[in-house]
Structure formats: C-alpha cells, structure tokens
Design a protein around this motif. Structure first.
Motif, PDB file in Angstrom:
ATOM      1  N   HIS A  78     -11.893  -0.646  -9.982  1.00 41.50           N
ATOM      2  CA  HIS A  78     -12.223  -0.154 -11.399  1.00 41.50           C
ATOM      3  C   HIS A  78     -12.966   1.235 -11.170  1.00 41.50           C
ATOM      4  O   HIS A  78     -13.893   1.197 -10.215  1.00 41.50           O
ATOM      5  CB  HIS A  78     -12.681  -1.147 -12.360  1.00 41.50           C
ATOM      6  N   GLY A  79     -12.374   2.202 -11.601  1.00 42.08           N
ATOM      7  CA  GLY A  79     -13.156   3.696 -11.824  1.00 42.08           C
ATOM      8  C   GLY A  79     -12.943   4.425 -10.597  1.00 42.08           C
ATOM      9  O   GLY A  79     -13.487   5.434 -10.090  1.00 42.08           O
ATOM     10  N   LEU A  80     -11.661   3.957  -9.859  1.00 46.30           N
ATOM     11  CA  LEU A  80     -11.071   5.088  -8.963  1.00 46.30           C
ATOM     12  C   LEU A  80      -9.857   5.485  -9.226  1.00 46.30           C
ATOM     13  O   LEU A  80      -8.936   4.614  -9.663  1.00 46.30           O
ATOM     14  CB  LEU A  80     -11.336   4.065  -7.669  1.00 46.30           C
ATOM     15  N   ASP A  81      -9.523   6.916  -8.857  1.00 47.58           N
ATOM     16  CA  ASP A  81      -8.106   7.369  -8.810  1.00 47.58           C
ATOM     17  C   ASP A  81      -7.975   7.180  -7.276  1.00 47.58           C
ATOM     18  O   ASP A  81      -8.460   7.850  -6.210  1.00 47.58           O
ATOM     19  CB  ASP A  81      -7.924   8.554  -9.318  1.00 47.58           C
ATOM     20  N   VAL A  82      -6.639   6.553  -6.882  1.00 53.70           N
ATOM     21  CA  VAL A  82      -6.471   6.378  -5.365  1.00 53.70           C
ATOM     22  C   VAL A  82      -4.977   6.984  -5.100  1.00 53.70           C
ATOM     23  O   VAL A  82      -3.880   6.661  -5.994  1.00 53.70           O
ATOM     24  CB  VAL A  82      -6.269   4.779  -5.158  1.00 53.70           C
ATOM     25  N   VAL A  83      -4.872   7.684  -3.975  1.00 59.09           N
ATOM     26  CA  VAL A  83      -3.500   8.223  -3.609  1.00 59.09           C
ATOM     27  C   VAL A  83      -3.342   7.609  -2.391  1.00 59.09           C
ATOM     28  O   VAL A  83      -4.087   7.526  -1.530  1.00 59.09           O
ATOM     29  CB  VAL A  83      -3.568   9.762  -3.686  1.00 59.09           C
ATOM     30  N   VAL A  84      -2.242   6.783  -2.257  1.00 60.24           N
ATOM     31  CA  VAL A  84      -1.895   6.022  -0.806  1.00 60.24           C
ATOM     32  C   VAL A  84      -0.507   6.835  -0.152  1.00 60.24           C
ATOM     33  O   VAL A  84       0.304   7.063  -0.936  1.00 60.24           O
ATOM     34  CB  VAL A  84      -1.240   4.748  -1.183  1.00 60.24           C
ATOM     35  N   VAL A  85      -0.684   7.369   1.040  1.00 60.32           N
ATOM     36  CA  VAL A  85       0.585   7.806   1.541  1.00 60.32           C
ATOM     37  C   VAL A  85       0.747   7.196   2.727  1.00 60.32           C
ATOM     38  O   VAL A  85       0.026   6.727   3.876  1.00 60.32           O
ATOM     39  CB  VAL A  85      -0.077   9.285   2.245  1.00 60.32           C
ATOM     40  N   ALA A  86       2.086   6.980   2.868  1.00 60.32           N
ATOM     41  CA  ALA A  86       2.589   6.049   4.069  1.00 60.32           C
ATOM     42  C   ALA A  86       2.811   6.844   5.270  1.00 60.32           C
ATOM     43  O   ALA A  86       3.192   7.890   5.136  1.00 60.32           O
ATOM     44  CB  ALA A  86       3.771   5.317   3.395  1.00 60.32           C
ATOM     45  N   GLN A  87       2.662   6.297   6.235  1.00 52.66           N
ATOM     46  CA  GLN A  87       2.836   6.757   7.574  1.00 52.66           C
ATOM     47  C   GLN A  87       4.054   6.169   8.229  1.00 52.66           C
ATOM     48  O   GLN A  87       4.448   5.275   7.898  1.00 52.66           O
ATOM     49  CB  GLN A  87       1.523   6.593   8.505  1.00 52.66           C
ATOM     50  N   ARG A  88       4.653   6.733   9.261  1.00 56.04           N
ATOM     51  CA  ARG A  88       5.820   6.441   9.899  1.00 56.04           C
ATOM     52  C   ARG A  88       5.842   4.779  10.484  1.00 56.04           C
ATOM     53  O   ARG A  88       7.009   4.192  10.242  1.00 56.04           O
ATOM     54  CB  ARG A  88       6.181   7.399  11.109  1.00 56.04           C
ATOM     55  N   PRO A  89       4.666   4.277  10.963  1.00 60.87           N
ATOM     56  CA  PRO A  89       4.800   2.998  11.397  1.00 60.87           C
ATOM     57  C   PRO A  89       5.246   2.092  10.180  1.00 60.87           C
ATOM     58  O   PRO A  89       5.412   0.786  10.505  1.00 60.87           O
ATOM     59  CB  PRO A  89       3.657   2.560  12.205  1.00 60.87           C
ATOM     60  N   ALA A  90       4.739   2.673   9.117  1.00 63.17           N
ATOM     61  CA  ALA A  90       4.998   1.525   8.088  1.00 63.17           C
ATOM     62  C   ALA A  90       6.630   1.057   7.790  1.00 63.17           C
ATOM     63  O   ALA A  90       6.873   0.076   7.238  1.00 63.17           O
ATOM     64  CB  ALA A  90       4.395   1.964   6.697  1.00 63.17           C
ATOM     65  N   ALA A  91       7.494   1.928   7.891  1.00 60.64           N
ATOM     66  CA  ALA A  91       8.814   1.668   7.894  1.00 60.64           C
ATOM     67  C   ALA A  91       9.090   0.610   8.744  1.00 60.64           C
ATOM     68  O   ALA A  91      10.229  -0.129   8.584  1.00 60.64           O
ATOM     69  CB  ALA A  91       9.508   2.982   8.382  1.00 60.64           C
ATOM     70  N   GLU A  92       8.767   0.468   9.985  1.00 61.19           N
ATOM     71  CA  GLU A  92       9.358  -0.967  10.754  1.00 61.19           C
ATOM     72  C   GLU A  92       8.214  -2.022  10.613  1.00 61.19           C
ATOM     73  O   GLU A  92       8.604  -3.203  11.245  1.00 61.19           O
ATOM     74  CB  GLU A  92       8.871  -0.358  12.377  1.00 61.19           C
ATOM     75  N   ALA A  93       7.241  -1.868   9.775  1.00 62.20           N
ATOM     76  CA  ALA A  93       6.338  -3.154   9.586  1.00 62.20           C
ATOM     77  C   ALA A  93       6.739  -4.117   8.523  1.00 62.20           C
ATOM     78  O   ALA A  93       7.754  -3.941   7.815  1.00 62.20           O
ATOM     79  CB  ALA A  93       4.851  -2.453   9.148  1.00 62.20           C
ATOM     80  N   ALA A  94       6.559  -5.424   8.897  1.00 66.98           N
ATOM     81  CA  ALA A  94       6.946  -6.396   7.990  1.00 66.98           C
ATOM     82  C   ALA A  94       6.224  -6.303   6.857  1.00 66.98           C
ATOM     83  O   ALA A  94       5.092  -5.707   6.488  1.00 66.98           O
ATOM     84  CB  ALA A  94       6.671  -7.711   8.781  1.00 66.98           C
ATOM     85  N   ASN A  95       6.582  -6.782   5.618  1.00 69.19           N
ATOM     86  CA  ASN A  95       5.957  -6.561   4.257  1.00 69.19           C
ATOM     87  C   ASN A  95       4.532  -7.577   4.189  1.00 69.19           C
ATOM     88  O   ASN A  95       3.609  -7.021   3.944  1.00 69.19           O
ATOM     89  CB  ASN A  95       6.577  -7.485   3.178  1.00 69.19           C
ATOM     90  N   ALA A  96       4.461  -8.707   5.235  1.00 72.44           N
ATOM     91  CA  ALA A  96       2.960  -9.344   5.295  1.00 72.44           C
ATOM     92  C   ALA A  96       2.132  -8.430   6.036  1.00 72.44           C
ATOM     93  O   ALA A  96       0.810  -8.394   5.707  1.00 72.44           O
ATOM     94  CB  ALA A  96       3.213 -10.505   6.032  1.00 72.44           C
ATOM     95  N   THR A  97       2.448  -7.639   6.966  1.00 69.11           N
ATOM     96  CA  THR A  97       1.514  -6.714   7.686  1.00 69.11           C
ATOM     97  C   THR A  97       1.346  -5.855   6.726  1.00 69.11           C
ATOM     98  O   THR A  97      -0.066  -5.246   6.926  1.00 69.11           O
ATOM     99  CB  THR A  97       2.447  -6.013   8.922  1.00 69.11           C
ATOM    100  N   LEU A  98       2.125  -5.236   5.857  1.00 75.40           N
ATOM    101  CA  LEU A  98       1.806  -4.132   4.958  1.00 75.40           C
ATOM    102  C   LEU A  98       0.615  -4.528   3.927  1.00 75.40           C
ATOM    103  O   LEU A  98      -0.079  -3.911   3.492  1.00 75.40           O
ATOM    104  CB  LEU A  98       3.006  -3.430   4.167  1.00 75.40           C
ATOM    105  N   ALA A  99       0.980  -5.840   3.512  1.00 72.64           N
ATOM    106  CA  ALA A  99       0.281  -6.397   2.493  1.00 72.64           C
ATOM    107  C   ALA A  99      -1.401  -6.617   3.037  1.00 72.64           C
ATOM    108  O   ALA A  99      -2.450  -6.214   2.616  1.00 72.64           O
ATOM    109  CB  ALA A  99       0.838  -7.729   2.027  1.00 72.64           C
ATOM    110  N   ALA A 100      -1.503  -7.088   4.260  1.00 72.35           N
ATOM    111  CA  ALA A 100      -2.814  -7.363   5.005  1.00 72.35           C
ATOM    112  C   ALA A 100      -3.519  -5.810   5.273  1.00 72.35           C
ATOM    113  O   ALA A 100      -4.651  -5.838   4.900  1.00 72.35           O
ATOM    114  CB  ALA A 100      -2.631  -7.890   6.390  1.00 72.35           C
ATOM    115  N   SER A 101      -2.840  -4.882   5.601  1.00 69.84           N
ATOM    116  CA  SER A 101      -3.341  -3.501   5.926  1.00 69.84           C
ATOM    117  C   SER A 101      -3.967  -2.996   4.544  1.00 69.84           C
ATOM    118  O   SER A 101      -5.090  -2.481   4.383  1.00 69.84           O
ATOM    119  CB  SER A 101      -2.224  -2.525   6.234  1.00 69.84           C
TER     120      SER A 101
END
Length: 112
Positions: A78-101
């Motif tokens: 709450h009270g933050l504007d957030v920008v998330v930029v994906a990096q190349r390794p995200a394409a190969e990662a499993a959903n659970a790995t991305l969620a943990a990150s």
C-alpha cells in the motif's frame, strides 16, 4: 482482492515517472523492480519485452504470474507505485520459481 484499472499504471508517463523517481529498487535473475511511494493504493506496471521471449504465449504467462502475485500481496505494498520488468531468464523459469521470486521482492519492498 481485485486488480482493477485503478491498481494499474497504464500511461507511459506513469512508467517513466516511477523509473526516474524510484526510491526503492530490487533485482534478481528474473525481475528488476522499481517503486516510488505514493499516497494512494498500490499500483502495478508490467513490462515484458520481446527480448525476454519472441513467443507471445511465454510473455503473457509471465505477465499473468506478475499480476496474480501482485494481486495477492497488494496489501503489503500500500502506498507504492511499482514497475516490474521481466528479464530473459524468466522465460525459461517455472511458474513456481517466478512466484517465489516475486514474493521475495514484495517482502523486500514492504520492509522498506
């Protein structure tokens, strides 16, 4: 816990403002995140470029993971504007790995 239009950064100017004025940054193999304090509810901007993957299905999967994780953790941010930029390794990662990150990123941002 909805993720409506009022919780999204939609204009390029909003993305640029967060990137330029970011007071909090966190990064790992999968994501680079910038955040700036605001007085309103948490808002999210997502950037997954073709450099991450040429396959639109993969890019959309990453975006869905980011949005769902944010939706579940927006009370912490709450009270933050957030920008998330994906990096190349995200394409190969499993959903659970991305969620943990992403959970780790949200915890770091909330602690600040």
């Amino acid at each position: 816990m909805r993720f409506g239009r009022d919780r999204r950064l939609r204009r390029a100017a909003d993305f640029e403002a967060v990137r330029q004025r970011a007071q909090h940054r966190t990064r790992d193999r999968f994501f680079a995140i910038a955040a700036v304090p605001t007085s309103g509810p948490a808002r999210l901007g997502v950037a997954v470029s073709r450099r991450v993957s040429g396959n639109a299905v993969v890019r959309n999967r990453i975006k869905r993971q980011i949005r769902e994780s944010f939706r579940m953790h927006q009370f912490m941010l709450h009270g933050l504007d957030v920008v998330v930029v994906a990096q190349r390794p995200a394409a190969e990662a499993a959903n659970a790995t991305l969620a943990a990150s992403l959970r780790a990123h949200w915890s770091r941002l909330a602690a600040r």
